[in-house]
Design a protein around this motif. Structure first.
Motif, PDB file in Angstrom:
ATOM      1  N   CYS A 187      -1.499  10.169 -29.369  1.00 34.64           N
ATOM      2  CA  CYS A 187      -1.775  11.369 -28.585  1.00 34.64           C
ATOM      3  C   CYS A 187      -0.629  11.486 -27.588  1.00 34.64           C
ATOM      4  N   SER A 188       0.383  12.254 -27.942  1.00 32.17           N
ATOM      5  CA  SER A 188       1.661  12.234 -27.227  1.00 32.17           C
ATOM      6  C   SER A 188       1.662  13.124 -25.986  1.00 32.17           C
ATOM      7  N   THR A 189       2.517  12.765 -25.038  1.00 32.43           N
ATOM      8  CA  THR A 189       2.756  13.634 -23.884  1.00 32.43           C
ATOM      9  C   THR A 189       3.585  14.854 -24.275  1.00 32.43           C
ATOM     10  N   ASN A 223       2.795  20.759 -18.786  1.00 27.49           N
ATOM     11  CA  ASN A 223       3.740  19.785 -19.337  1.00 27.49           C
ATOM     12  C   ASN A 223       3.165  19.056 -20.546  1.00 27.49           C
ATOM     13  N   THR A 224       1.880  19.289 -20.826  1.00 24.24           N
ATOM     14  CA  THR A 224       1.266  18.694 -22.008  1.00 24.24           C
ATOM     15  C   THR A 224       1.219  19.717 -23.137  1.00 24.24           C
ATOM     16  N   VAL A 225       1.174  19.219 -24.358  1.00 19.94           N
ATOM     17  CA  VAL A 225       1.192  20.101 -25.534  1.00 19.94           C
ATOM     18  C   VAL A 225      -0.034  20.998 -25.543  1.00 19.94           C
ATOM     19  N   HIS A 226      -1.225  20.411 -25.381  1.00 22.44           N
ATOM     20  CA  HIS A 226      -2.449  21.214 -25.455  1.00 22.44           C
ATOM     21  C   HIS A 226      -2.590  22.131 -24.247  1.00 22.44           C
ATOM     22  N   GLY A 227      -2.083  21.697 -23.093  1.00 18.73           N
ATOM     23  CA  GLY A 227      -2.118  22.552 -21.918  1.00 18.73           C
ATOM     24  C   GLY A 227      -1.310  23.819 -22.112  1.00 18.73           C
ATOM     25  N   ARG A 228      -0.134  23.674 -22.698  1.00 19.23           N
ATOM     26  CA  ARG A 228       0.728  24.823 -22.958  1.00 19.23           C
ATOM     27  C   ARG A 228       0.111  25.740 -24.019  1.00 19.23           C
ATOM     28  N   LEU A 229      -0.442  25.166 -25.085  1.00 21.94           N
ATOM     29  CA  LEU A 229      -1.044  25.973 -26.146  1.00 21.94           C
ATOM     30  C   LEU A 229      -2.209  26.810 -25.611  1.00 21.94           C
TER      31      LEU A 229
END
Length: 336
Positions: A125-127, A190-196
């Motif tokens: 679960c990547s940053t 700055n997180t993938v899911h946050g941006r999506l």
């Protein structure tokens, strides 16, 4: 004690990327002769011995899977880990688990340690900020499956909830209830899911020609959810509904509403990406939420990784996004 020299040290001294240093060391890809000479000079200066950690000639199997999550105290992440465990234990694998705490330096260090410990594969679960390091492991033939945080341009398997579709459904749901002033509590961009989730909300609000002025960034924390309510209440036009981008912030939103004696859903509708823990359902209205699938994500990720380990040579990359559904609770009502 002498510090062990790594490929990162070689790359930094040579002034090149880790990927370029790896290509030179492993004699793969096309690298300009000038850069090659810089890498060779760095190898000599540091007395680096790449054969000590070469993995391309691996002859043994550790029967160990590494799992690197963002926060092992998060119920979603632990349920995901449980799903992984259920599958790999059936195949007589063990797994080691660690967390990044959303820190790319910690993620980078963990990935290096996993490599040195010769794990057979990694579920990550990547940053979203160490893509070069992930590519380097792929080049070294380490099977990797990304979970929860999809980074679609990386050549690895992915299993995740469809973050974009989930946020679109929440906006559509509120629009159909008649809400036009919708406040949104965003997570960490700055997180993938946050941006999506951020991009999905803005696109959906624009699609329905709704205002985008009620935005607050709560960083996926309980305290962030509380601060969001204070911010929305201070606006000239107070939102009639709030979308929270994760369950931690939703809990904070509910607590702030309780402190202000705001009745949900009579005075304010609240919806969430992700369900709350059961304790909140006991003392508050059951929240209308996007239902996530952490256990299924974990099980499918483990199955994909085991399939990859059992196949020789190239494999077809699988990017699996699970369609989310809304569970309608008692925290939402039509705009009067």
């Amino acid at each position: 004690m002498t510090k062990k020299v790594t490929i990162r040290d070689v790359a930094e001294l040579a002034g090149v990327s880790i990927g370029t240093a790896s290509k030179v060391i492993n004699h793969t890809g096309n690298v300009h002769i000038e850069l090659k000479n810089k890498v060779y000079a760095a190898i000599k200066a540091l007395n680096y011995s790449p054969n000590m950690i070469a993995r391309s000639l691996k002859s043994s199997v550790s029967k160990t899977i590494a799992v690197l999550l963002s926060n092992i105290t998060n119920p979603f992440q632990m349920t995901l880990a449980k799903g992984i465990e259920e599958v790999i234990f059936e195949k007589d694998y063990l797994f080691i688990i660690s967390s990044t705490n959303e820190n790319p330096d910690i993620e980078r260090k963990n990935l290096q340690l996993f490599y040195e410990q010769r794990v057979d594969g990694i579920i990550l679960c990547s940053t979203g900020q160490v893509n070069e390091d992930i590519l380097l492991l792929v080049e070294r033939n380490i099977p990797i499956v990304l979970v929860d945080r999809p980074i679609s341009h990386l050549p690895v398997n992915i299993v995740a909830d469809d973050n974009f579709a989930g946020m679109e459904k929440l906006v559509t749901y509120l629009y159909e209830l008649g809400h036009k002033e919708i406040g949104v509590v965003h997570g960490d961009l700055n997180t993938v899911h946050g941006r999506l989730r951020y991009e999905a909300v803005l696109q959906s609000l624009t699609h329905y020609r709704l205002t985008t002025e009620h935005q607050f960034f709560g960083d996926f924390t309980y305290e962030g959810g509380q601060r969001a309510v204070e911010y929305f209440l201070s606006e000239a036009r107070v939102p009639t509904a709030i979308i929270s981008s994760n369950n931690n912030m939703t809990a904070g939103v509910l607590k702030a509403c309780q402190n202000h004696k705001i009745t949900i859903p009579d005075q304010l509708t609240v919806v969430s990406f992700g369900e709350l823990e059961y304790e909140w359902d006991i003392i508050m209205p059951k929240v209308t939420a996007i239902v996530q699938s952490p256990r299924e994500i974990g099980r499918r990720a483990a199955s994909l990784l085991l399939e990859q380990l059992n196949k020789e040579g190239q494999h077809q990359i699988v990017q699996l996004f699970i369609e989310p559904e809304i569970s309608v609770g008692n925290s939402s009502s039509p705009k009067i």
